[in-house]
Design an enzyme around this catalytic site. Structure first.
Site, PDB file in Angstrom:
ATOM      1  N   ASP A 103       0.811  -1.217   0.000  1.00 47.16           N
ATOM      2  CA  ASP A 103       0.000   0.000   0.000  1.00 47.16           C
ATOM      3  C   ASP A 103       0.846   1.269   0.000  1.00 47.16           C
ATOM      4  O   ASP A 103       0.337   2.352  -0.269  1.00 47.16           O
ATOM      5  CB  ASP A 103      -0.854   0.038   1.280  1.00 47.16           C
ATOM      6  CG  ASP A 103      -2.224  -0.561   1.075  1.00 47.16           C
ATOM      7  OD1 ASP A 103      -2.704  -0.554  -0.062  1.00 47.16           O
ATOM      8  OD2 ASP A 103      -2.797  -1.030   2.064  1.00 47.16           O
TER       9      ASP A 103
HETATM   10  C1  GLC Z   1      -0.838   2.745   5.831  1.00 48.17           C
HETATM   11  C2  GLC Z   1      -0.065   1.625   6.494  1.00 48.17           C
HETATM   12  C3  GLC Z   1      -0.129   0.374   5.696  1.00 48.17           C
HETATM   13  C4  GLC Z   1      -1.555   0.063   5.396  1.00 48.17           C
HETATM   14  C5  GLC Z   1      -2.285   1.262   4.779  1.00 48.17           C
HETATM   15  C6  GLC Z   1      -3.735   0.946   4.610  1.00 48.17           C
HETATM   16  O1  GLC Z   1      -0.304   3.044   4.617  1.00 48.17           O
HETATM   17  O2  GLC Z   1       1.279   1.970   6.651  1.00 48.17           O
HETATM   18  O3  GLC Z   1       0.461  -0.690   6.384  1.00 48.17           O
HETATM   19  O4  GLC Z   1      -1.615  -1.001   4.514  1.00 48.17           O
HETATM   20  O5  GLC Z   1      -2.157   2.379   5.599  1.00 48.17           O
HETATM   21  O6  GLC Z   1      -4.419   1.935   3.937  1.00 48.17           O
HETATM   22  C1  GLC Z   2      -1.518  -3.675   5.481  1.00 47.99           C
HETATM   23  C2  GLC Z   2      -2.761  -3.688   4.626  1.00 47.99           C
HETATM   24  C3  GLC Z   2      -2.596  -4.583   3.430  1.00 47.99           C
HETATM   25  C4  GLC Z   2      -1.325  -4.249   2.717  1.00 47.99           C
HETATM   26  C5  GLC Z   2      -0.127  -4.269   3.646  1.00 47.99           C
HETATM   27  C6  GLC Z   2       1.128  -3.801   2.976  1.00 47.99           C
HETATM   28  O1  GLC Z   2      -1.372  -4.908   6.112  1.00 47.99           O
HETATM   29  O2  GLC Z   2      -3.877  -4.102   5.369  1.00 47.99           O
HETATM   30  O3  GLC Z   2      -3.684  -4.450   2.553  1.00 47.99           O
HETATM   31  O4  GLC Z   2      -1.166  -5.171   1.691  1.00 47.99           O
HETATM   32  O5  GLC Z   2      -0.370  -3.427   4.739  1.00 47.99           O
HETATM   33  O6  GLC Z   2       1.120  -2.459   2.687  1.00 47.99           O
END
Ligand code: GLC
Ligand code: GLC
Length: 808
Positions: free
Chosen positions: A483
């Site tokens: 993400d």
């Molecule tokens: C933030 C977090 C990430 C997560 C995302 C969800 O970027 O660091 O881990 O997946 O939010 O929107």
């Molecule tokens: C968080 C989010 C997941 C994402 C991950 C890596 O765990 O929930 O959707 O893939 O972060 O960013």
């Protein structure tokens, strides 16, 4: 250093001191009513939605850390204390917290009184039951006072914490004997209230917080408790609470047990009132009648135990390594069910007022719980698919109550659609329910635009093909699995969302990860197409996958490892040419899982590079070197200080991809060693470093660049649960359902020479005995006494028992 121990026979973790490094929590509830409870009794509960129907208040990020809960205070001749130690924090002569499957039992003893509080949510019940047992362990008779305490949340947890100008004037309760009714907003549009009761006559009560605590006091020093005298306060505005006072006389050695119920009651709109201004209590009384005696409570607890026994019997291992067994048999599947129930909403790191259900998260969670509750997996799949857009893209999140896609976050995370294919394939493999592919499912919840589930999968698959970049690799969009790798975002304003701001919609930034994911799901997609009778589509899918594989080898290989991406400007991400972020974990894992480079030896090279550059004593970090500064063109990943979260943290979610990849090239010893590095039961010994619960995975462990290397954060709600279960159960221990049969092909290395597995699948039971010589070659199987070719055991009729002898 440990703070407790596992009691495997009881399926409990026993916390031996309240002074854990952080609150260690558990979840109550399995259906619609849920609670979070820490080892001191902190936490809160809610009905279905942690934001909109919160029964009790909880203050996140408070000082001290864990403030607010369902507390029981014992007043013993001027001395008062709490069995969970906090919030009063009077020294205890004995303390123990037993974290069980959907229940927690906290016992504290001080000066001859032992208090045991059992918390759970009975099956089929929208309430927490708290059974409190008081025992006189002294030589003389005792007269003590027991006070219960909960602080009500005014339902919408977000509003409850922000809108004080209104909220301080609306609180209302009714008190009727031993029962307290919290009815804020019931006078207007709500048709639900909370009920808090005890099965004994009360000596007093309180429903107004300040009257109970006294001005200036915290939960650790309630004046009513200190003086041993309830105020019989009736809340009017301010902060409604529920507190009962019981007078308890105990002869030496005597014990008495009390049942408290904290529940949620909904009335039909036309039956809200008993008489004007008085709530209709019929449903509440029916609820309370079910938990009047300890016998009723014992039966409900027994039913909950049976529920888990049956659920956990779907996959069990006996290996001689107790830590391996307890992860696989108890704690990992338990966490998978919790993530199924909670998605990412409510933990001690997620406030329950934030995001809804993730499209990719839900589909990956499914990989871990599908064998436990196939019917509920089916429902989840159809709900998720119904939020897909007609062009095959997907809302990144959807709301659990409305089941609608979330417009604020929108779509454009280009890996999302493919996870639906993974999820659906896993469900069909487990259940044999090919019929689901023909279920009619809307797009974007529009009843006028519908198609079969298979058509949804098809649009997912083709969404990737319609969105290829300059190198023929999939366009990344706002982000892929990571993400925080935001190659089209370019945010320079504090506070903006990295994912949804300034999307350049450029058709240049490409993801090698999505390519790997595509090649990985293609065979499943093709097989499902064949099952539907679409042979041409299956053939085309396999050709697309072969082409994508070639593209990855041509444009996604960096010489020693797989590249991660191309950015908006066409520059490589995850290449030796980069200053920071030269190598990433995701593509080494997923590309090898997809079989890319296995024949040519590149896969081995990639995994060796991951080992040499990314592995630490605490697991594999996400990337190296960590980004030292913020990169506008890379986004959130470079916003984190080195070693935390996606910037070179140990993301426990994707470590299993490397484990599985290692089994693909036959290196079981590597796979098992990597699994043990992050498995909580093995990290129990270093709890002072790890700091979070030793019975549940955390999303992240700080990487080697971090100041606090080895420290975990964000426990419980993470795709880590599902993926580690998949890695250990299906690939390392090696029992995996396929469309046509059960694959039995362990790859665990030398450390576990023999083990047995019982796997229930599609109504049959498979008893597998493994003699493991760690050959690194496909296993040899003898099924019901007859040797078979290959490692696929055809599914047996429901009700049958199949015996499998396996040499690996
Ligand atoms: C933030 C977090 C990430 C997560 C995302 C969800 O970027 O660091 O881990 O997946 O939010 O929107
Ligand atoms: C968080 C989010 C997941 C994402 C991950 C890596 O765990 O929930 O959707 O893939 O972060 O960013």
């Amino acid at each position: 250093m440990r703070f407790g121990h596992f009691d495997d026979a009881a399926r409990e973790y026993v916390i031996e001191t309240p002074r854990t490094p952080y609150p260690w929590i558990n979840y109550l509830g399995t259906e619609e009513f849920f609670g979070l409870v820490s080892h001191t009794g902190g936490g809160y509960c809610f009905y279905r939605d942690a934001r909109l129907r919160r029964l009790t208040r909880y203050r996140y990020n408070n000082v001290p850390t864990d403030v607010g809960g369902r507390y029981y205070y014992v007043h013993d001749s001027g001395d008062y204390w709490t069995p969970g130690w906090a919030p009063v924090k009077r020294e205890l002569d004995f303390y123990e917290c037993r974290v069980g499957l959907s229940y927690t039992k906290i016992t504290g003893e001080r000066k001859g009184i032992r208090a045991e509080v059992l918390y759970f949510v009975p099956l089929g019940t929208n309430a927490e039951v708290h059974r409190v047992i008081l025992k006189n362990t002294a030589q003389a008779a005792k007269s003590v006072k027991l006070f219960s305490f909960v602080e009500f949340c005014l339902w919408d947890a977000w509003d409850d914490q922000t809108n004080y100008q209104r909220n301080f004037s609306i609180g209302e309760v009714e008190v009727d004997g031993s029962t307290i009714y919290h009815k804020t907003e019931y006078r207007e549009r709500r048709n639900h209230y909370a009920v808090h009761s005890v099965n004994a006559q009360v000596a007093g009560f309180d429903t107004d917080r300040e009257s109970f605590l006294g001005p200036w006091n915290g939960f650790g020093e309630p004046q009513a408790v200190a003086e041993g005298k309830s105020r019989n306060s009736v809340a009017s505005g301010w902060q409604p609470i529920g507190s009962h006072q019981l007078a308890v006389d105990l002869a030496p050695g005597e014990e008495k047990s009390f049942v408290f119920v904290l529940g949620y009651v909904e009335n039909p709109v036309e039956e809200k009132w008993e008489k004007p201004g008085v709530v209709n209590k019929k449903a509440a009384r029916e609820l309370l009648a079910r938990f009047q005696t300890t016998g009723q409570v014992d039966a409900a607890l027994g039913a909950l135990r049976d529920y888990w026994t049956e659920m956990l019997s779907k996959y069990t291992v006996k290996s001689g390594d107790e830590r391996l067994d307890r992860m696989v048999n108890i704690w990992n599947p338990y966490q998978c069910m919790v993530t199924f129930n909670m998605s990412r909403s409510a933990s001690y790191f997620e406030t329950g007022i934030g995001r809804g259900m993730g499209f990719r998260d839900s589909n990956q969670d499914l990989l871990g719980f599908v064998h436990l509750v196939p019917a509920r997996a089916r429902e989840r799949l159809l709900d998720t698919a119904a939020t897909q857009k007609p062009d095959g893209s997907a809302y990144h999140q959807y709301q659990p109550l409305t089941k609608r896609g979330n417009d604020a976050v929108g779509s454009g995370f280009n890996d999302d659609p493919l996870w639906l294919v993974s999820g659906a394939a896993a469900y069909v493999k487990e259940s044999g329910d090919f019929g689901i592919l023909r279920e009619v499912v809307p797009f974007d919840n529009d009843p006028k635009d519908t198609a079969t589930l298979f058509e949804h999968l098809k649009r997912s698959f083709h969404h990737v093909l319609k969105n290829l970049g300059p190198h023929g690799l999939p366009l990344i969009g706002r982000a892929d699995w990571n993400d925080c790798l935001n190659l089209n975002c370019f945010s320079d304003t504090p506070g903006e969302s990295f994912q949804t701001t300034g999307n350049r919609t450029g058709r240049t930034a490409e993801s090698v990860f999505i390519a790997g994911l595509f090649v990985h799901v293609a065979p499943d997609y093709a097989a499902l197409a064949e099952a539907m009778g679409f042979a041409d589509e299956a053939k085309a899918a396999r050709e697309h996958a072969a082409r994508m594989e070639k593209t990855v080898l041509e444009h996604g290989w960096d010489g020693e490892w797989f590249l991660r991406a191309y950015d908006f400007f066409g520059k490589k991400v995850g290449s030796k040419e980069c200053e920071d972020g030269q190598i990433f974990i995701e593509t080494q894992g997923y590309c090898v899982m997809a079989g890319i480079g296995v024949a040519s030896g590149l896969a081995k090279k990639a995994l060796d590079s991951a080992r040499d550059r990314l592995e630490t004593a605490h697991g594999i970090v996400l990337n190296q070197p960590a980004y030292k500064e913020y990169h506008l063109e890379l986004g959130e990943i470079s916003s984190y200080p080195p070693g935390y979260k996606e910037n070179a943290g140990i993301f426990c979610h994707n470590n299993p991809w490397i484990m599985i990849a290692e089994t693909v090239i036959g290196r079981g010893d590597r796979a098992f060693a990597l699994w043990k590095k992050i498995a909580p039961a093995y990290r129990e010994e270093i709890s002072e470093v790890h700091r979070l619960e030793p019975y549940t995975y955390a999303q992240m462990i700080a990487g080697k660049d971090a100041v606090r290397h080895g420290e975990a954060k964000n426990s419980w709600l993470t795709g880590t649960a599902a993926w580690n279960f998949v890695a250990i159960s299906q690939h390392i221990l090696g029992v995996k359902p396929e469309l046509e049969g059960l694959r039995v092909n362990p790859c665990i290395g030398r450390e576990v020479p023999t083990f047995t597995i019982v796997r229930k699948c599609r109504g049959a039971e498979y008893r597998i005995t493994v003699a493991n010589k760690a050959t690194g070659k496909p296993a040899k199987l003898v099924v019901d006494g007859k040797p078979i070719e290959g490692t696929l055991v055809p599914y047996a009729k429901a009700g049958s028992v199949v015996t499998i002898a396996c040499e690996a």
